[in-house]
Motif scaffolding. Structure first.
Motif, short mmCIF file in Angstrom:
data_model
loop_
_atom_site.label_atom_id
_atom_site.label_comp_id
_atom_site.label_asym_id
_atom_site.label_seq_id
_atom_site.Cartn_x
_atom_site.Cartn_y
_atom_site.Cartn_z
N LEU A 32 19.52 43.31 -17.64
CA LEU A 32 19.96 44.68 -17.41
C LEU A 32 19.85 45.52 -18.67
N LYS A 33 19.43 46.77 -18.48
CA LYS A 33 19.47 47.75 -19.56
C LYS A 33 20.32 48.92 -19.07
N PRO A 34 21.65 48.87 -19.26
CA PRO A 34 22.53 49.93 -18.75
C PRO A 34 22.50 51.15 -19.68
N VAL A 35 22.40 52.34 -19.09
CA VAL A 35 22.44 53.57 -19.88
C VAL A 35 23.37 54.57 -19.19
N THR A 36 24.03 55.39 -20.00
CA THR A 36 24.98 56.38 -19.51
C THR A 36 24.44 57.78 -19.77
N HIS A 64 14.42 55.71 -21.44
CA HIS A 64 14.68 54.27 -21.42
C HIS A 64 13.80 53.45 -20.48
N VAL A 65 12.91 54.07 -19.73
CA VAL A 65 12.15 53.31 -18.73
C VAL A 65 11.10 52.40 -19.35
N ALA A 66 10.65 52.70 -20.56
CA ALA A 66 9.63 51.87 -21.21
C ALA A 66 10.11 50.41 -21.29
N GLY A 67 9.27 49.50 -20.87
CA GLY A 67 9.61 48.08 -20.91
C GLY A 67 10.39 47.59 -19.71
N CYS A 68 10.73 48.48 -18.76
CA CYS A 68 11.48 48.09 -17.57
C CYS A 68 10.55 47.95 -16.37
#
Length: 242
Positions: A32-36, A64-68
């Motif tokens: 998971l890569k959680p972002v607020t 933040h989408v890079a690498g997801c």
């Protein structure tokens, strides 16, 4: 698989709540890569807050989408979902969309959530997603999602009562417990409800895993823009070097 978990509320506590619940569900199958959201409402509970959250979610995606491999929009209201799906290079899953599809597989379904302003909004969201067939409507609590997050124990009898009304009075054969702040409460409500109670966060997490497994990258549309953040401008322009 790497999942970008977007919380379009500005509450880090809600992000932690969703991330903890989703993390337990996905286990070792995904990271998971959680972002607020960096701007907007602490907890979305109005049309204005929802509109701002759509922009904030796009902003999070661009940064933040890079690498997801897939993105999960962690808000029951799916702010900006169709726009996110339009411009994202990876699949984007919405909590309302995923949970409604899961409930429809059971039969007629209703929604229970916190915050009275959500009733007309969610009716529009469900219709806009093309999921109104078999939808019995929305029942809300006077407590907002933020209130429920602060004292979930006090909300459980009220949530159970509303779910029972969905079944007995509205004819629902399944009820969605909708809201990031309601994550994990469905098992506590279920014993008092005669039809299946679906956790919107769990339904969204399951759909996200399925979408990420397909690994379907796509070419998003191009949009000219002015005055946006550098990452969002680059995403819309399809210019990773900007």
């Amino acid at each position: 698989m790497r999942i970008l978990l977007i919380n379009p509320n500005t509450s880090a506590e809600i992000t932690a709540l969703i991330a903890g619940h989703v993390g337990t569900m996905v286990g070792s199958r995904a990271e998971l890569k959680p972002v607020t959201a960096r701007f907007g409402a602490r907890y979305i509970a109005s049309r204005a807050a929802l509109a701002i959250a759509g922009h904030a979610a796009l902003d999070c995606l661009s940064e933040h989408v890079a690498g997801c491999d897939v993105a999960f929009l962690g808000c029951f209201g799916d702010p900006g979902l169709l726009a996110l799906q339009e411009v994202s290079p990876v699949p984007v899953v919405g909590m309302v969309e995923a949970s409604c599809r899961a409930a429809r597989r059971i039969g007629r379904y209703g929604i229970v959530t916190g915050g009275v302003l959500w009733e007309p909004i969610l009716n529009e969201v469900v219709a806009g997603l093309g999921l109104a067939e078999g939808f019995t409507g929305v029942r809300t609590l006077a407590l907002t999602g933020g209130d429920i997050a602060r004292d979930p124990g006090a909300a459980i009898p009220l949530l159970a009562e509303a779910c029972r009304a969905c079944a007995a009075q509205d004819g629902a054969e399944a009820v969605i417990l909708g809201g990031a702040a309601l994550a994990g409460l469905a098992p506590l409500v279920q014993p008092s409800v005669p039809v299946p109670v679906i956790c919107s966060v769990e339904a969204g997490a399951a759909a996200t895993l399925a979408a990420g497994a397909v690994n379907a990258r796509r070419a998003p549309v191009t949009v000219e823009s002015v005055g946006l953040s550098v990452p969002l401008h680059a995403l819309l322009a399809r210019d990773p070097g900007a």
